[in-house]
Scaffold this motif. Structure first.
Motif, short mmCIF file in Angstrom:
data_model
loop_
_atom_site.label_atom_id
_atom_site.label_comp_id
_atom_site.label_asym_id
_atom_site.label_seq_id
_atom_site.Cartn_x
_atom_site.Cartn_y
_atom_site.Cartn_z
N GLU A 253 -3.61 -9.53 17.73
CA GLU A 253 -3.86 -10.78 18.44
C GLU A 253 -5.34 -11.12 18.41
N LYS A 254 -5.65 -12.41 18.37
CA LYS A 254 -7.04 -12.86 18.42
C LYS A 254 -7.70 -12.26 19.67
N GLY A 255 -8.87 -11.70 19.48
CA GLY A 255 -9.63 -11.12 20.59
C GLY A 255 -9.31 -9.66 20.87
N ALA A 256 -8.26 -9.13 20.26
CA ALA A 256 -7.93 -7.72 20.48
C ALA A 256 -9.05 -6.83 19.94
N GLN A 257 -9.36 -5.78 20.70
CA GLN A 257 -10.46 -4.91 20.33
C GLN A 257 -9.97 -3.49 20.09
N VAL A 258 -10.56 -2.87 19.09
CA VAL A 258 -10.38 -1.44 18.85
C VAL A 258 -11.69 -0.79 19.26
N PRO A 259 -11.71 -0.02 20.36
CA PRO A 259 -12.97 0.56 20.81
C PRO A 259 -13.53 1.57 19.81
N GLU A 260 -14.82 1.80 19.88
CA GLU A 260 -15.44 2.76 18.97
C GLU A 260 -14.78 4.12 19.12
N HIS A 261 -14.46 4.71 17.99
CA HIS A 261 -13.83 6.02 17.96
C HIS A 261 -14.04 6.65 16.59
N ALA A 262 -13.66 7.89 16.47
CA ALA A 262 -13.67 8.61 15.20
C ALA A 262 -12.49 9.57 15.22
#
Length: 105
Positions: A35-44
């Motif tokens: 979806e527009k605006g969906a975020q994947v937070p920083e991760h590894a």
């Protein structure tokens, strides 16, 4: 094993990130509707990852370098590299992971 993408149930892995997931012994594929605006937070993670943008514009940050990716763009993400993203428009993405993303099963 033979599957059809239309018959695979979608899972919301993170808010706004809906995935149809396919797993084998050594890899996972994730077909994302984002979806527009969906975020994947920083991760590894320990998995090697390849991301392909199929539709839309996806702002992706890899190890502090940010770029907007568009259809046809492919990003290869080495294991343990920090990354994050945000959908600037509705997106369709394909991620391939090796080894299998067990937490997505």
């Amino acid at each position: 094993m033979t599957l059809n993408l239309s018959t695979i149930p979608s899972k919301e892995i993170m808010p706004g990130l809906h995935g149809k997931l396919v797993h084998s012994e050594h890899m996972s594929m994730a077909f994302w509707d984002v979806e527009k605006g969906a975020q994947v937070p920083e991760h590894a993670h320990m998995n090697e990852q390849i991301m392909h943008v199929i539709e839309g514009e996806f702002q992706f940050t890899l190890e502090g370098n940010t770029k907007v990716y568009v259809p046809g763009d492919i990003v290869v993400i080495a294991p343990h590299k920090k990354h994050s993203g945000i959908a600037l428009t509705p997106c369709k993405l394909l991620d391939v992971f090796s080894p299998t993303r067990e937490e997505y099963r």
